[in-house]
Write an enzyme that holds these catalytic residues in place. Sequence first.
Site, PDB file in Angstrom:
ATOM      1  N   GLY A 105       0.818  -1.210   0.000  1.00 55.92           N
ATOM      2  CA  GLY A 105       0.000   0.000   0.000  1.00 55.92           C
ATOM      3  C   GLY A 105       0.852   1.259   0.000  1.00 55.92           C
ATOM      4  N   ARG A 133      -7.852  -2.721  -1.548  1.00 51.90           N
ATOM      5  CA  ARG A 133      -7.690  -1.606  -0.598  1.00 51.90           C
ATOM      6  C   ARG A 133      -8.112  -0.270  -1.211  1.00 51.90           C
ATOM      7  NH1 ARG A 133      -2.013  -2.280   2.289  1.00 51.90           N
ATOM      8  NH2 ARG A 133      -2.955  -0.714   3.643  1.00 51.90           N
ATOM      9  N   SER A 178      -3.679   9.380   8.180  1.00 54.43           N
ATOM     10  CA  SER A 178      -2.890   8.454   7.358  1.00 54.43           C
ATOM     11  C   SER A 178      -1.618   9.127   6.864  1.00 54.43           C
ATOM     12  CB  SER A 178      -3.728   7.990   6.162  1.00 54.43           C
ATOM     13  OG  SER A 178      -2.886   7.371   5.209  1.00 54.43           O
ATOM     14  N   ASP A 331       0.380  -0.343  12.950  1.00 51.87           N
ATOM     15  CA  ASP A 331       0.741  -1.681  12.457  1.00 51.87           C
ATOM     16  C   ASP A 331       0.972  -2.680  13.589  1.00 51.87           C
ATOM     17  OD1 ASP A 331       0.587  -0.824   9.829  1.00 51.87           O
ATOM     18  OD2 ASP A 331       2.698  -0.227   9.771  1.00 51.87           O
TER      19      ASP A 331
END
Length: 452
Positions: A105, A133, A178, A331
């Site tokens: 990603g 995604r 993000s 993560d």
Amino acid sequence: MPDDTTRSAVRPLLSERPPAPLAGRIAVPGDKSISHRALMFGALAVGRTVITGLLEGEDVLATAAALRALGAAVERAADGRWIVDGVGIGGLGEPEDVLDLGNSGTSARLLLGILATHPFTAIVTGDASLRRRPMRRVTEPLSRFGAQFLAREGGRLPLAVSGAPAPVPIEYRLPVPSAQVKSAVLLAGLNAPGRTTVIEPQPSRDHTERMLGHFGAEIIIEPAPTGGRRVTVVGRPELSAAPIIVPGDPSSAAFPLVAALIVPGSDVTIANVGLNPSRTGLLQCLAEMGAEIALENRREAGGEPVADLKVRGTALRGADIPPERAPSMIDEYPVLAAAAACAKGRTTMRGLAELRVKESDRLSSIAEGLAACGVAVTVAGDDLIIDGAGGSPPGGALIETRLDHRIAMAFLVFGLATKEPVRIDDSRPIATSFPDFVPLMARLGAHFRVPD
Ligand code: S3P
């Protein structure tokens, strides 16, 4: 790269309680986020960038291949350093073929940022996980520069991008916390005249900002009047090649770290771990759960704080993890969930909506995997609640990894503490971020084997 087209057969793996505590000293591979950015900034700089400690995982190799296809020279030297001969901002050229970014990603979203202000058309795709995604989170702001996108339904890959011939800089408030979206916009802004600003309501990892400064771009970081931060890049700088030393990845260190905590009697040191404050949420959580993690030999490497982590097996207790901590440990939830399942009491992890759009829907992957292992786990909205009994959970299940390296590693770590072994259906995705995970864990005394 593991894919639904299955270029190699699946590789199941089993994890069981080791006969002795984990012990020893290891170093984890280079930081994935910094490695991607080092290659990308190197490609956009003028001159030769030499990178030491680059992560040679499949995700980063996908970025290297894409940059080569776009005209930058990216090579591994015989001594293991990586050499990038950049083309300068705006200097990349149309690729001859589709850019396949595998499982990554970060490669896809950051490259789309770069491509949005290069005046040619490229087609970007990835594996079955990446094709599921969301990409609209980047194509929407990047369209405002003047780029055009043609994507599958829901804005999914494969998609075609035609970069803006005359880009206009933008000011953009992130609707989701993000770092990938922030970075995509800043990278697009590099080849737009004037100032491009991203406003982030909650600080996310800042490797892009740090590296922009390191390569000589003008970058302005200020508190936003509405809370959070405003990050501005002044477009069309001359990026000058600069050496990069990549620290060890804290997101990879998280696996041996939690393994050492949940295997009683363990004593492990993980050397050279990056401790950028935007990445240390897991350490804070584990401390609140009763872990004593000593940070030894604290120093700076390549503009990032670094230390060796020394950790011993510890009886953990449950904790309440607030939503605002999520960007600093996004993560790490799969492996924190493994720790929580071994802790005594309730752990509540709040505000995990973003976990649904990672390499797999991690909220379901974690909850279904732990439930199959006999752990009391509930998903309530975007919160994950784990009631740990303290000590060894039952285990004994087969976990679906769903093309997700961190689900694979988290459950292998979990199996080191459970009564019955834990099996994962496929260990191949681990190579995307931590190719030496299995041999490194074996050096500490972990038992992972191919099931009968
Ligand atoms: C990354 C940012 C995070 C993280 C990913 C790497 C990066 O994604 O999950 O593994 O390098 O910027 P989001 O920023 O989309 O949360």
